[in-house]
Design an enzyme around this catalytic site. Structure first.
Site, PDB file in Angstrom:
ATOM      1  CB  CYS A   1     -90.767  42.779 -21.704  1.00 44.61           C
ATOM      2  SG  CYS A   1     -91.018  41.326 -20.675  1.00 44.61           S
TER       3      CYS A   1
ATOM      4  CD  GLU B   1     -94.571  39.817 -21.039  1.00 40.97           C
ATOM      5  OE1 GLU B   1     -94.175  40.962 -21.370  1.00 40.97           O
ATOM      6  OE2 GLU B   1     -93.844  38.823 -21.011  1.00 40.97           O
TER       7      GLU B   1
END
Length: 475
Positions: free
Chosen positions: A279, A245
């Site tokens: 993010c 990720e």
């Protein structure tokens, strides 16, 4: 001072093979608040061996046994709420309210989601005379980031435990305290020896040997693209499974029928939350030309109400950047935006007035941004918004997808058909309509350079499984 100079290996707190330590800095005060062991390859080898031995039994535990274990973890996690909240505020600089409402709660949610996912998850499937079985993948290396110390760690641990896969965890050396508390939780509830191992240290000393270890069958990493690429390279030597990720540069599309105040408030939150160190931050805000002026006026008003300051003071919404390095990176991007011709609309370089101590940055808005500018293409990881205008929906979607990333996207408006069209058109692993929020049972992960695989809920469990076909099982 929090001094955690021991590693947690095979169910015990043991001395690190290394005599070195890493200092942990409170980013709000710039003061040393503790230290952790700076582990090395010998620590990793010992931890992996313990996990490998534990795999022999843990893989054969029943679903009910693993659910019971997760349930014990949930209850003890709740008992340690204050410790977790205080640790995250100290090491990350997150305001106390954010540490409780987001960081603590997200960590809890993932253990609950994994436990509940096992209610209906099918590990076996009969196909005529044959059987398809999903089995624990085995020893898994987990490397987690500093920006969400409990969320990113808990979601990986919960999924691994749900499958029967033992783990070796290397948390970020910048925010290691929350992981130590998790180790204490697991120790108290009786997680079997070797099932969970904690090795503190840096990437060179711990991350690299963990990624390269031949007995590690899966690497799960959350962090930057360059580091993710290196982990893939190391894992490729013995064909480990890799789940990544990585970064994002998420678009937030504002539709022309929107409530302007609501949209300005929503887009502000997506940029300043966790000091922009997210993010999935919606840092590229796409606004129709026809409502640009009204939107910008309200946006400035919303930003002016954001309170940056001491994370332990009531009312603080935004804390410091995690480190001087991160503060400097944000300053460099702000200056780059100015150099490339974007118009500085709010904020700018430097620190907010009265906050000279600590790594505090000014929430910043750029307008008249071209999507090819550096600030629109690269992940800044700070409270910096780029406002980009569009003329029609097709142009908005084209701009939204003109990025190497694809982690998240957002759209806000009133017309359901248009909202659905935009949501289906954005090239990203997660799209939120009208601030719906992401539930922990929904899959999470990225398209393009934002990663590989999915996390959260049953999709996260899948990452820690191997699939076996047994022909003739029912003959």
């Amino acid at each position: 001072m929090r001094d955690y100079t021991k590693q947690y290996i095979n169910g015990e707190w043991v001395e690190s093979n290394s005599n070195e330590t890493i200092e942990v800095i409170n980013p709000a005060t710039e003061e040393v608040i503790g230290k952790v062991a700076k582990g090395n390859k010998a620590d990793v080898d010992k931890a992996v061996e313990a996990a490998d031995n534990a795999y022999l039994e843990f893989r054969h535990t029943s679903v009910k046994e693993r659910q019971a274990l997760l349930d014990k973890i949930v209850k003890e996690y709740e008992n340690r709420k204050d410790d977790i909240v205080q640790a995250i505020t100290d090491e990350l600089g997150a305001p106390l309210s954010l540490s409780e409402r987001v960081h603590y709660q997200m960590g809890l949610n993932h253990f609950v989601a994994a436990r509940d996912a096992l209610d209906n998850y099918e590990f076996e499937e009969r196909r005529g005379d044959d059987l398809v079985v999903k089995e624990a993948i085995g020893v898994s290396g987990l490397i987690t980031p500093w920006n969400f110390p409990t969320n990113q760690t808990s979601l990986k641990l919960a999924a691994a435990f749900a499958t029967g896969s033992p783990v070796v965890l290397k948390p970020s050396e910048e925010t290691p305290f929350a992981a130590v508390i998790l180790a204490e939780i697991f120790d108290k509830v009786g997680v079997p020896k070797g099932v969970f191992n904690l090795v503190n240290g840096d990437g060179a000393g711990v991350g690299n040997p963990l990624s390269e270890h031949p007995k590690v069958r899966m690497m799960s990493f959350t962090g930057s693209g360059p580091t993710g690429s290196k982990i893939m390279e190391k894992a490729a030597k013995d064909f480990k499974k890799v789940s990544l990720e990585l970064g994002g540069k998420s678009p937030y599309i504002v539709l022309d029928d929107v409530d302007i105040k609501e949209a300005a408030k929503a887009t502000t939150g997506k940029v300043v939350n966790n000091t922009g160190q997210v993010c999935t931050a919606g840092t590229r805000v796409l606004v129709p030309n026809k409502i640009k002026d009204a939107f910008l006026a309200e946006l400035k008003e919303q930003f002016s109400q954001v309170r940056v300051g001491n994370p332990r003071e009531d009312g603080t919404q935004v804390g410091p950047m995690i480190s001087k390095k991160q503060f400097d990176q944000v300053q460099n991007y702000i200056n780059k935006g100015i150099e490339e011709g974007a118009e500085l609309f709010y904020g700018g370089p430097g620190k907010p007035e009265g906050l000279e101590k600590g790594y505090f940055a000014r929430p910043t808005i750029f307008i008249n941004v071209d999507n090819q500018m550096t600030i629109a293409q690269e992940e800044i990881f700070g409270p910096v918004m780029s406002v980009i205008t569009y003329n029609d929906l097709d142009e908005a979607i084209q701009i939204a997808n003109d990025t190497k990333y694809g982690l998240a996207g957002y759209v806000i408006g009133k017309d359901k058909e248009t909202l659905h069209k935009v949501a289906r058109s954005i090239e990203a692993g997660t799209v939120e309509i009208n601030e719906a929020g992401r539930k922990p049972d929904l899959p999470f992960g990225g398209y393009k350079q934002s990663g590989l695989g999915r996390e959260w809920g049953d999709y996260g469990i899948e990452e820690f499984l191997e699939v076996k076909s047994i022909a003739g099982y029912f003959k």
